[in-house]
Scaffold this motif. Sequence first.
Motif, PDB file in Angstrom:
ATOM      1  N   ARG A 123       0.828  -1.205   0.000  1.00 39.08           N
ATOM      2  CA  ARG A 123       0.000   0.000   0.000  1.00 39.08           C
ATOM      3  C   ARG A 123       0.862   1.255   0.000  1.00 39.08           C
ATOM      4  N   CYS A 124       0.401   2.232  -0.750  1.00 37.03           N
ATOM      5  CA  CYS A 124       0.977   3.564  -0.755  1.00 37.03           C
ATOM      6  C   CYS A 124      -0.080   4.483  -0.161  1.00 37.03           C
ATOM      7  N   SER A 125       0.330   5.487   0.590  1.00 30.70           N
ATOM      8  CA  SER A 125      -0.657   6.348   1.248  1.00 30.70           C
ATOM      9  C   SER A 125      -1.551   7.027   0.218  1.00 30.70           C
ATOM     10  N   GLY A 126      -2.848   6.989   0.487  1.00 29.75           N
ATOM     11  CA  GLY A 126      -3.814   7.626  -0.388  1.00 29.75           C
ATOM     12  C   GLY A 126      -4.240   6.798  -1.583  1.00 29.75           C
ATOM     13  N   GLY A 152       4.035  18.570 -10.665  1.00 30.32           N
ATOM     14  CA  GLY A 152       5.383  18.840 -10.188  1.00 30.32           C
ATOM     15  C   GLY A 152       6.077  17.553  -9.779  1.00 30.32           C
ATOM     16  N   ARG A 153       7.161  17.699  -9.053  1.00 26.78           N
ATOM     17  CA  ARG A 153       7.908  16.541  -8.584  1.00 26.78           C
ATOM     18  C   ARG A 153       7.235  16.009  -7.326  1.00 26.78           C
ATOM     19  N   LEU A 154       6.860  14.733  -7.366  1.00 29.43           N
ATOM     20  CA  LEU A 154       6.173  14.089  -6.250  1.00 29.43           C
ATOM     21  C   LEU A 154       7.126  13.118  -5.571  1.00 29.43           C
ATOM     22  N   SER A 155       7.330  13.326  -4.294  1.00 31.15           N
ATOM     23  CA  SER A 155       8.168  12.426  -3.506  1.00 31.15           C
ATOM     24  C   SER A 155       7.258  11.447  -2.766  1.00 31.15           C
ATOM     25  N   ILE A 156       7.447  10.170  -3.007  1.00 31.66           N
ATOM     26  CA  ILE A 156       6.642   9.132  -2.364  1.00 31.66           C
ATOM     27  C   ILE A 156       7.414   8.680  -1.138  1.00 31.66           C
ATOM     28  N   ASP A 157       6.872   9.030   0.021  1.00 28.97           N
ATOM     29  CA  ASP A 157       7.584   8.850   1.284  1.00 28.97           C
ATOM     30  C   ASP A 157       7.819   7.406   1.669  1.00 28.97           C
ATOM     31  N   ARG A 158       6.745   6.637   1.777  1.00 27.59           N
ATOM     32  CA  ARG A 158       6.908   5.272   2.249  1.00 27.59           C
ATOM     33  C   ARG A 158       5.824   4.381   1.679  1.00 27.59           C
TER      34      ARG A 158
END
Length: 188
Positions: A123-126, A152-158
């Motif tokens: 799972r990825c958040s959202g 824009g640039r999206l950083s996928i945290d965890r």
Amino acid sequence: MLRARLRERAAAWARRRQGEDVPPLVLRARRLYILPTRAGLGFSLLLFVMLVAGLNYTNSLALLLTFTLSGFMLVGMYECQRTLQGLELMQVRALDSHVGAMGIIELRFANAHHAARRALHLRCSGAPATRFDLAALATDTVKLGYSATRRGRLSIDRLELSTTAPAGLFRAWTWLHLPLTAIVYPRP
């Protein structure tokens, strides 16, 4: 509100503890977390009631059933953690997307054990979770969606990798803190 704050604090603690993950990554026992599910808590309560009743009435068959089911529960806890332990994340990349669309993250997993790994959830958040199985001595690419809400640039945290196999009494999970970035283009 409180649950969200606790979840954020736990995620920050895990990130400090684990650091940044870089593929290839083998999941070790130190980074796996395990807790009983609601069914596991209910099963534990049932075992406690059966133990008290068996001791109160000195019923050997009730005690035998209680200890047999307790052994089943302990083996289930071990197997739940073993489902994730030793799993290898070989490669990961986030594909670019457009605003409002679901982007795709491709993760390549390898299973070096002689047993299949069942009921894995990623799972990825959202975004909704992706369920997959990994056969014994196999590699597989799993596609996971992420929501692209602004350009824009999206950083996928965890990412969260979890399982409730084999009996659903326990949930084992780990967080993957990968250096993922994707470009989100304007809506076409």
